[in-house]
Design an enzyme around this catalytic site. Structure first.
Site, PDB file in Angstrom:
ATOM      1  NE  ARG A   1      -8.704  -5.416  -0.079  1.00 59.47           N
ATOM      2  CZ  ARG A   1      -9.757  -5.965   0.522  1.00 59.47           C
ATOM      3  NH1 ARG A   1      -9.672  -7.180   1.022  1.00 59.47           N
ATOM      4  NH2 ARG A   1     -10.886  -5.288   0.632  1.00 59.47           N
TER       5      ARG A   1
ATOM      6  CB  SER B   1      -6.719 -13.330   2.791  1.00 52.82           C
ATOM      7  OG  SER B   1      -7.689 -12.747   1.975  1.00 52.82           O
TER       8      SER B   1
ATOM      9  N   GLY C   1     -12.077 -17.510  -1.747  1.00 49.77           N
ATOM     10  CA  GLY C   1     -12.432 -17.461  -3.170  1.00 49.77           C
ATOM     11  C   GLY C   1     -13.930 -17.617  -3.372  1.00 49.77           C
TER      12      GLY C   1
ATOM     13  CE  LYS D   1     -10.661 -11.679   2.000  1.00 44.78           C
ATOM     14  NZ  LYS D   1     -11.457 -10.748   1.134  1.00 44.78           N
TER      15      LYS D   1
HETATM   16  P1  A3P Z   1      -7.042 -11.899  -1.637  1.00 44.13           P
HETATM   17  O1  A3P Z   1      -7.751 -10.633  -1.974  1.00 44.13           O
HETATM   18  O2  A3P Z   1      -6.486 -11.936  -0.266  1.00 44.13           O
HETATM   19  O3  A3P Z   1      -6.017 -12.303  -2.685  1.00 44.13           O
HETATM   20  P2  A3P Z   1     -13.602 -14.216  -0.866  1.00 44.13           P
HETATM   21  O4  A3P Z   1     -14.322 -13.884  -2.115  1.00 44.13           O
HETATM   22  O5  A3P Z   1     -14.043 -15.504  -0.253  1.00 44.13           O
HETATM   23  O6  A3P Z   1     -13.572 -13.052   0.067  1.00 44.13           O
HETATM   24  O7  A3P Z   1     -12.093 -14.518  -1.265  1.00 44.13           O
HETATM   25  C1  A3P Z   1     -11.237 -13.520  -1.770  1.00 44.13           C
HETATM   26  C2  A3P Z   1     -10.054 -14.242  -2.371  1.00 44.13           C
HETATM   27  O8  A3P Z   1     -10.445 -14.909  -3.563  1.00 44.13           O
HETATM   28  C3  A3P Z   1      -8.940 -13.311  -2.817  1.00 44.13           C
HETATM   29  O9  A3P Z   1      -8.105 -13.097  -1.694  1.00 44.13           O
HETATM   30  C4  A3P Z   1      -8.299 -14.085  -3.976  1.00 44.13           C
HETATM   31  O10 A3P Z   1      -7.042 -14.624  -3.632  1.00 44.13           O
HETATM   32  C5  A3P Z   1      -9.257 -15.244  -4.245  1.00 44.13           C
HETATM   33  N1  A3P Z   1      -9.630 -15.493  -5.642  1.00 44.13           N
HETATM   34  C6  A3P Z   1      -9.785 -16.736  -6.183  1.00 44.13           C
HETATM   35  N2  A3P Z   1     -10.127 -16.640  -7.471  1.00 44.13           N
HETATM   36  C7  A3P Z   1     -10.199 -15.327  -7.768  1.00 44.13           C
HETATM   37  C8  A3P Z   1     -10.503 -14.613  -8.967  1.00 44.13           C
HETATM   38  N3  A3P Z   1     -10.801 -15.238 -10.108  1.00 44.13           N
HETATM   39  N4  A3P Z   1     -10.468 -13.245  -8.927  1.00 44.13           N
HETATM   40  C9  A3P Z   1     -10.143 -12.607  -7.778  1.00 44.13           C
HETATM   41  N5  A3P Z   1      -9.861 -13.237  -6.597  1.00 44.13           N
HETATM   42  C10 A3P Z   1      -9.880 -14.586  -6.596  1.00 44.13           C
END
Ligand code: A3P
Length: 322
Positions: free
Chosen positions: A276, A153, A59, A57
């Site tokens: 999300r 998250s 990024g 979570k």
């Molecule tokens: P949220 O959905 O809570 O906002 P992971 O891929 O490690 O599961 O992390 C998901 C998180 O990546 C998302 O958390 C979001 O905030 C973040 N993120 C960073 N860059 C992003 C991007 N370019 N597009 C979508 N999410 C991104």
């Protein structure tokens, strides 16, 4: 002994040396004797040069996707069993052995880099030692965001996946659940809270890898300025073929994040499970988590200062109060 079957012999051996029951795979190419008995068509080229280790979570999917856009950087093929990630160094996949692991990777051409991203590696107790045994020269990348945000998250992720505990408990009730709470509640509480104890986890990686082998990305910068982040990642990996990410990424106002440019008017963004939309955390919970993580975050600041790594803005903010 010469009368007993290989299986019985193995049993006897492990009765005598129970600590050797769980293997620790080392790189076969680092041992001449191993190379002599290894099949001639095997190669150690199909092992990653760097790992994106998480935590979840922060990024990690965005970083994975941006890396995969680079012409000289290749990842493993997806594993259908473990939500696309290979997750070799944690859990039971490790027992499948290194041939199983290597089969996920292509043979790289000269000057190409291979990597694997499994976001569950960062906070797993066993992983740093295992990675070091097999890939002692590997580079390690982790991404850190506010641990409170990360926990929230993850909770939202579990709600979106209709996890019954996440649906029945508010975030505040979940993270403050006592140790007498039902097991599944404690499990989810721990999954929310434990990966965010960054200092402890990072310190464990540093037992096995030098600070020069570890690159920490501020997850907020990855969101706001992925172009600069990807510049620094390329320098860290040491890629020959530099990619200017400003030519392939641009901010998508609808998604609210940077996405891959497909044409002058079209972008390809990460799916709806990344970035999300959910209500912000309430103030009381935020304060609770700031207190919960205060000691860990303070230790993290000290560690980063010692390693001469710049302190992310969110970390400065979260260690300001007492
Ligand atoms: P949220 O959905 O809570 O906002 P992971 O891929 O490690 O599961 O992390 C998901 C998180 O990546 C998302 O958390 C979001 O905030 C973040 N993120 C960073 N860059 C992003 C991007 N370019 N597009 C979508 N999410 C991104």
């Amino acid at each position: 002994l010469s009368q007993i079957s290989p299986m019985e012999l193995a049993m006897k051996y492990f009765d005598m040396f129970p600590e050797e029951k769980t293997p620790l795979w080392r790189n076969p190419c680092d041992y001449e004797k191993h190379m002599e008995i290894w099949s001639a068509n095997k190669t150690c080229d199909r092992l990653p040069h760097f790992l994106v280790v998480g935590p979840q979570k922060t990024g990690t999917t965005a970083l994975y996707t941006f890396l995969a856009m680079h012409p000289s950087i290749h990842s493993n093929r997806n594993s259908h069993d473990t939500f696309e990630e290979v997750q070799f160094f944690n859990g039971n996949n490790y027992l499948n052995g290194i041939d199983w692991y290597m089969d996920f990777f292509p043979i790289p051409q000269e000057n190409e880099s291979l990597f694997e991203k499994s976001a569950t590696y960062f906070d797993n107790m066993l992983v740093p030692e295992r990675v070091h045994a097999l890939l002692p020269r590997a580079k390690i990348i982790c991404i850190l965001i506010s641990p409170s945000k990360r926990a929230y998250s993850w909770y939202q992720h579990m709600r979106a996946h209709k996890d019954p505990v996440a649906l029945n408990y508010t975030f505040q009730d979940l993270i403050t659940a006592p140790d007498t709470a039902p097991r599944e509640v404690r499990t989810l509480r721990n999954r929310c809270l434990n990966p965010g104890e960054y200092y402890e986890h990072l310190d464990r990686w540093l037992e096995y890898f030098s600070s020069k082998q570890i690159h920490i990305i501020d997850g907020e910068s990855l969101k706001d300025d992925p172009i600069e982040v990807m510049d620094n990642v390329q320098k860290f990996i040491g890629v020959q073929n530099y990619l200017n990410y400003s030519t392939v990424l641009r901010f998508d106002s609808k998604k609210g994040f940077f996405c891959q440019m497909l044409s002058t008017s079209k972008n390809k963004c990460l799916g709806s499970s990344k970035g999300r939309v959910y209500p912000s955390m309430d103030e009381e919970t935020e304060k609770y988590l700031q207190t919960y993580y205060f000691k860990h975050n303070t230790q993290l600041v000290q560690l980063l200062e010692k390693l001469k790594i710049s302190i992310p803005k969110w970390l400065k903010q979260e260690t300001k109060f007492s």
